[in-house]
Design a protein around this motif. Structure first.
Motif, mmCIF file in Angstrom:
data_model
loop_
_atom_site.group_PDB
_atom_site.id
_atom_site.type_symbol
_atom_site.label_atom_id
_atom_site.label_comp_id
_atom_site.label_asym_id
_atom_site.label_seq_id
_atom_site.Cartn_x
_atom_site.Cartn_y
_atom_site.Cartn_z
ATOM 1 N N ILE A 5 -2.235 12.717 14.996
ATOM 2 C CA ILE A 5 -2.357 13.076 13.581
ATOM 3 C C ILE A 5 -2.099 11.853 12.707
ATOM 4 O O ILE A 5 -2.828 11.592 11.737
ATOM 5 C CB ILE A 5 -1.384 14.216 13.234
ATOM 6 C CG1 ILE A 5 -1.777 15.492 13.987
ATOM 7 C CG2 ILE A 5 -1.357 14.471 11.732
ATOM 8 C CD1 ILE A 5 -0.801 16.638 13.818
ATOM 9 N N LEU A 6 -1.065 11.085 13.044
ATOM 10 C CA LEU A 6 -0.740 9.900 12.245
ATOM 11 C C LEU A 6 -1.824 8.838 12.355
ATOM 12 O O LEU A 6 -2.038 8.073 11.411
ATOM 13 C CB LEU A 6 0.603 9.320 12.692
ATOM 14 C CG LEU A 6 1.843 10.151 12.361
ATOM 15 C CD1 LEU A 6 3.102 9.477 12.911
ATOM 16 C CD2 LEU A 6 1.965 10.355 10.859
ATOM 17 N N PHE A 7 -2.516 8.773 13.490
ATOM 18 C CA PHE A 7 -3.587 7.805 13.658
ATOM 19 C C PHE A 7 -4.720 8.025 12.662
ATOM 20 O O PHE A 7 -5.511 7.118 12.393
ATOM 21 C CB PHE A 7 -4.152 7.883 15.082
ATOM 22 C CG PHE A 7 -3.549 6.890 16.023
ATOM 23 C CD1 PHE A 7 -3.614 5.532 15.767
ATOM 24 C CD2 PHE A 7 -2.909 7.321 17.174
ATOM 25 C CE1 PHE A 7 -3.050 4.619 16.646
ATOM 26 C CE2 PHE A 7 -2.348 6.413 18.055
ATOM 27 C CZ PHE A 7 -2.413 5.061 17.792
ATOM 28 N N ALA A 8 -4.823 9.241 12.113
ATOM 29 C CA ALA A 8 -5.920 9.560 11.195
ATOM 30 C C ALA A 8 -5.737 8.937 9.825
ATOM 31 O O ALA A 8 -6.670 8.947 9.013
ATOM 32 C CB ALA A 8 -6.050 11.080 11.061
ATOM 33 N N PHE A 9 -4.555 8.384 9.545
ATOM 34 C CA PHE A 9 -4.280 7.826 8.221
ATOM 35 C C PHE A 9 -4.234 6.310 8.285
ATOM 36 O O PHE A 9 -3.275 5.746 8.836
ATOM 37 C CB PHE A 9 -2.943 8.354 7.681
ATOM 38 C CG PHE A 9 -2.943 9.830 7.415
ATOM 39 C CD1 PHE A 9 -3.369 10.323 6.193
ATOM 40 C CD2 PHE A 9 -2.518 10.724 8.381
ATOM 41 C CE1 PHE A 9 -3.365 11.684 5.935
ATOM 42 C CE2 PHE A 9 -2.523 12.101 8.143
ATOM 43 C CZ PHE A 9 -2.948 12.572 6.916
ATOM 44 N N PRO A 10 -5.234 5.605 7.736
ATOM 45 C CA PRO A 10 -5.165 4.132 7.679
ATOM 46 C C PRO A 10 -3.988 3.679 6.829
ATOM 47 O O PRO A 10 -3.568 4.381 5.889
ATOM 48 C CB PRO A 10 -6.504 3.741 7.032
ATOM 49 C CG PRO A 10 -7.393 4.943 7.212
ATOM 50 C CD PRO A 10 -6.485 6.127 7.195
ATOM 51 N N GLY A 11 -3.473 2.494 7.148
ATOM 52 C CA GLY A 11 -2.286 2.009 6.454
ATOM 53 C C GLY A 11 -2.474 1.854 4.961
ATOM 54 O O GLY A 11 -1.620 2.261 4.159
ATOM 55 N N VAL A 12 -3.597 1.276 4.547
ATOM 56 C CA VAL A 12 -3.832 1.049 3.120
ATOM 57 C C VAL A 12 -3.974 2.369 2.381
ATOM 58 O O VAL A 12 -3.448 2.549 1.271
ATOM 59 C CB VAL A 12 -5.081 0.173 2.915
ATOM 60 C CG1 VAL A 12 -5.392 0.017 1.430
ATOM 61 C CG2 VAL A 12 -4.882 -1.205 3.551
ATOM 62 N N LEU A 13 -4.684 3.337 2.989
ATOM 63 C CA LEU A 13 -4.831 4.649 2.357
ATOM 64 C C LEU A 13 -3.488 5.345 2.241
ATOM 65 O O LEU A 13 -3.175 5.946 1.203
ATOM 66 C CB LEU A 13 -5.795 5.508 3.172
ATOM 67 C CG LEU A 13 -5.974 6.960 2.700
ATOM 68 C CD1 LEU A 13 -6.500 6.992 1.276
ATOM 69 C CD2 LEU A 13 -6.893 7.722 3.644
ATOM 70 N N LEU A 14 -2.676 5.257 3.284
ATOM 71 C CA LEU A 14 -1.354 5.870 3.242
ATOM 72 C C LEU A 14 -0.479 5.207 2.187
ATOM 73 O O LEU A 14 0.316 5.863 1.514
ATOM 74 C CB LEU A 14 -0.693 5.766 4.619
ATOM 75 C CG LEU A 14 0.528 6.649 4.867
ATOM 76 C CD1 LEU A 14 0.173 8.113 4.661
ATOM 77 C CD2 LEU A 14 1.059 6.434 6.276
ATOM 78 N N ALA A 15 -0.623 3.880 2.024
ATOM 79 C CA ALA A 15 0.126 3.167 0.984
ATOM 80 C C ALA A 15 -0.293 3.636 -0.402
ATOM 81 O O ALA A 15 0.542 3.784 -1.313
ATOM 82 C CB ALA A 15 -0.084 1.667 1.124
ATOM 83 N N ALA A 16 -1.595 3.867 -0.588
ATOM 84 C CA ALA A 16 -2.081 4.357 -1.883
ATOM 85 C C ALA A 16 -1.523 5.744 -2.181
ATOM 86 O O ALA A 16 -1.112 6.033 -3.317
ATOM 87 C CB ALA A 16 -3.609 4.375 -1.887
ATOM 88 N N LEU A 17 -1.495 6.606 -1.172
ATOM 89 C CA LEU A 17 -0.942 7.944 -1.362
ATOM 90 C C LEU A 17 0.556 7.889 -1.656
ATOM 91 O O LEU A 17 1.065 8.615 -2.514
ATOM 92 C CB LEU A 17 -1.199 8.794 -0.113
ATOM 93 C CG LEU A 17 -2.668 9.119 0.196
ATOM 94 C CD1 LEU A 17 -2.771 9.872 1.522
ATOM 95 C CD2 LEU A 17 -3.285 9.932 -0.920
#
Length: 289
Positions: A128-140
């Motif tokens: 599940i965590l693999f589905a979130f890119p780092g930059v996108l997660l940082a934006a969220l």
């Protein structure tokens, strides 16, 4: 004939020493990393000028007397900002690596040691965590908690954790099935004792090598996040922020401030990757001995 074919005395130990050493490339990379670390520690204390002191009238002045690397788009001393910016550019990745290595080690060890339902559950969570890119997660994360260094560090630590956990699970699973682990279990030692005193120390060189490579990626990703405006916020000095602020100078004929900050990032990233590769080779060699 046999005398020619036989290796000279001491030749094999010499080759073993070369295999387990860092080599010239590794030592050069380690020197660059050490210098960057030293600058991150003492840089803000030795800046020739206030890194945030601006003089718009003197913007884009090139290197010269009093300003070794010139002034940036707002008339701030480039050398001072590079020195001061090294702290956030190196501290942030360090925190990311520490957080994801601690959490990833715990998850990887639990998954490798227990197996079964624990392994399945951990693997599903990591997927599940693999589905979130780092930059996108940082934006969220920035949208929820506000932009800043700590939000970016938290986001990237979460994004890196599944990668670390998967890599360490493989290494620990291999170590879990070594004969000495079985012998320790037969002797009646508990799981915690075996893991802390024997298993983890044996995979620690591999963990250090992976952490070195991961540090380079963290430096680059954190710089990208700061460049996009959701990491370190201006006017705080940071290498990623400096590229964002001074990119217009490339088109105006004043590329030095942006290029210097970019060169610092590239130097650290390349050095950490080279050092990590040498450490991986050394860990693999020691593991086979």
């Amino acid at each position: 004939m046999s005398a020619v074919a036989a290796p000279a005395a001491g030749a094999e130990p010499a080759r073993a020493r070369r295999r387990t050493g860092l080599g010239i490339t590794g030592w050069v990379a380690a020197t660059i990393v050490g210098l960057a670390t030293l600058i991150a520690v003492i840089g803000p204390l030795v800046t020739p000028y206030d890194p945030n002191l601006s003089d718009l009238v003197s913007a884009w002045i090139g290197p010269g007397a009093g300003h070794l690397l010139g002034l940036d788009v707002q008339g701030r001393d480039v050398l001072s900002r590079l020195l001061a910016g090294a702290r956030s550019s190196m501290l942030g990745p360090l925190l990311i690596v520490v957080l994801c290595m601690v959490v990833g080690s715990v998850l990887g060890l639990a998954s490798a040691w227990r197996g079964g339902m624990v392994d399945t559950t951990v693997s599903a969570g990591l997927d599940i965590l693999f589905a979130f890119p780092g930059v996108l997660l940082a934006a969220l994360t920035a949208a929820v908690f506000g932009a800043g260094l700590w939000a970016a560090v938290l986001a990237l630590a979460v994004a890196y954790t599944p990668f670390v956990a998967r890599i360490l699970r493989s290494a620990m699973l291999k170590e879990r099935h070594q004969p000495y682990i079985t012998a320790l279990e037969v002797q009646g030692l508990g799981a915690v004792t075996i893991c802390v005193r024997h298993l983890l120390p044996n995979v620690f060189p591999f963990m250090v090598a992976q952490a070195s490579i991961l540090f380079g990626y963290a430096v680059l990703d954190l710089a990208v996040i700061s460049y996009l405006g959701i990491g370190v916020q201006p006017p705080n000095p940071d290498w990623g922020v400096m590229i964002s602020e001074n990119q217009s100078g490339i088109l105006l004929g004043y590329p030095l401030p942006a290029l210097l900050s970019g060169a610092c990032i590239v130097a650290v990233v390349v050095a950490m990757n080279l050092l990590g590769e040498r450490l991986l080779e050394r860990a693999g060699t020691e593991g086979r001995r």
